[in-house]
Design an enzyme around this catalytic site. Sequence first.
Site, PDB file in Angstrom:
ATOM      1  N   GLU A 273      55.747 -42.695 124.461  1.00 21.94           N
ATOM      2  CA  GLU A 273      54.991 -42.856 123.501  1.00 21.94           C
ATOM      3  C   GLU A 273      54.797 -44.067 122.812  1.00 21.94           C
ATOM      4  OE1 GLU A 273      53.026 -41.143 122.082  1.00 21.94           O
ATOM      5  OE2 GLU A 273      53.116 -39.355 122.810  1.00 21.94           O
TER       6      GLU A 273
ATOM      7  N   CYS B  81      47.399 -77.382 136.801  1.00 21.89           N
ATOM      8  CA  CYS B  81      47.925 -77.554 135.625  1.00 21.89           C
ATOM      9  C   CYS B  81      48.719 -76.635 134.787  1.00 21.89           C
ATOM     10  CB  CYS B  81      46.558 -77.122 134.639  1.00 21.89           C
ATOM     11  SG  CYS B  81      44.807 -77.734 135.225  1.00 21.89           S
TER      12      CYS B  81
ATOM     13  N   GLY C 290      50.547 -71.517 140.768  1.00 21.66           N
ATOM     14  CA  GLY C 290      50.249 -73.028 141.412  1.00 21.66           C
ATOM     15  C   GLY C 290      49.211 -73.712 141.013  1.00 21.66           C
TER      16      GLY C 290
ATOM     17  N   VAL D  53      58.493 -40.986 116.409  1.00 25.48           N
ATOM     18  CA  VAL D  53      57.954 -40.328 117.433  1.00 25.48           C
ATOM     19  C   VAL D  53      57.603 -38.740 116.963  1.00 25.48           C
ATOM     20  CG1 VAL D  53      58.089 -39.665 119.952  1.00 25.48           C
ATOM     21  CG2 VAL D  53      58.838 -42.124 118.603  1.00 25.48           C
TER      22      VAL D  53
ATOM     23  N   ARG E  79      46.964 -77.774 145.380  1.00 29.34           N
ATOM     24  CA  ARG E  79      48.390 -78.354 145.150  1.00 29.34           C
ATOM     25  C   ARG E  79      49.096 -77.361 144.607  1.00 29.34           C
ATOM     26  NH1 ARG E  79      43.813 -82.181 141.457  1.00 29.34           N
ATOM     27  NH2 ARG E  79      43.314 -80.009 141.595  1.00 29.34           N
TER      28      ARG E  79
ATOM     29  N   LEU F 262      53.879 -45.359 120.431  1.00 28.67           N
ATOM     30  CA  LEU F 262      53.723 -45.585 118.691  1.00 28.67           C
ATOM     31  C   LEU F 262      54.068 -47.030 117.575  1.00 28.67           C
ATOM     32  CD1 LEU F 262      54.209 -42.143 118.131  1.00 28.67           C
ATOM     33  CD2 LEU F 262      52.054 -42.788 119.152  1.00 28.67           C
TER      34      LEU F 262
END
Length: 433
Positions: free
Chosen positions: A158, A274, A271, A15, A340, A160
């Site tokens: 950072e 699916c 919720g 860095v 549901r 990176l």
Amino acid sequence: MRDSINITVVGLGFVGLTAALGFAEKGYSVKAYDSDIYKTIEISKGELPFHEPGLPKMLNKHLNKNVVLCDSLEESLSDAKLIFICVGTPYLEEEGLDLSTLLDVVEGICRFSSKDSYQSIIVKSTIPPSTMRTKIKPVIEDCGLRVGQEIGLAYNPEFLREGNAWDDFMHPDRIIIGELDGITSNLLVTLYESFPVPCAQVSVETAEMLKFSSNALLATMISFANEQALIAEHIGQVDIPELFRLLHMDKRWSGSPAGMINYVYPGCGFGGYCLPKDTLALKNTASQHGVDAKVLNAVMEVNLDISEHTVRKVIRTLKHRDEQIGILGLAFKPGSDDVRHSPAVGIIEALLDEGCTNLSAYDPMAMRNFAEHYGYPLKMANSLDEIVAGSDICVIVTAWPEFQVLTDHASNTRIIDARYMLQNKEASFIYSV
């Protein structure tokens, strides 16, 4: 302006060296220091102590010109306006990140800093949230310097990627400034003006947390993908590369902003029909094939935990259990009347169990469906104005756009924003999952 902002970078690893060369490329004068003399010698010869494409060319271009290597910390600090600390914070088992080198550097900078010069310390090292305020600032104050009066302090993380560090530094997605004093924060805004990306000045804790959240999200996605592949292998006859190629074709991955950001935002749980059903079903299928789906287990556990957390927030806010609580939203998501597995169900049940019986609710679409599916003793309000006026506390459970008119100070009603929507300027697209 660039002539008046002299930069020092302490720590010349991945860095630090990238940052030093990046600022030099932008026209700033940079002094660089690393306590590892062997690393310094290697860099002074124009050689990198690690592999990173693009940096050797930049090192050859700026070494002994815009970037000057120093033999001591004291030498590197002379005339510095902004001092970037980029030292390592390695992880120690059962102890967390080792901050000893970072804190030693901070103390060393303070030892050589003059009260009259107002130098600013900017930490780029990865640190746990609250480190700047509870560990680094006290070290500075113990040295007799007051942050915001005689010395500046900020966190500037950072993001990176190894192998892409130069491009990531020169063309970032955003600049994050964790602010502890306005002078330093505004000076960093000036420093980064030549980077044509959003620059966010936020609380230092927000900046610290963002660095962790960013990497944790990436790690989570990798582990999710690996767990899916593990399940698929045990099931058999699943073309795993094709499975993921088709997953990636989901249109929510593309566009700007990509639709997937809708799913990477907090609330009080998911919720609908699916998501809960299919996640539980896949977890069960994995178990039948001998795989303990730890990621999927955690997904369902956290979904329960966040609902319970919302209830605890309500209970803490109550003056007594007889106060009137308004539930704002009964559908599992805005734009739908589907109730549901709605988060509202678990929240209402838990509040009733806690002895909170004065409950009312309002939803633009789902009140009839909710009343038909569940037999809770709820009073249904006819409008948002009605439920707010008649409640001591209102809990935003579904992020309907019309709820955005509410604020914590809109009335005498206390608002618990379980969808974090009231101060989100991008709410028009963030809540449509």
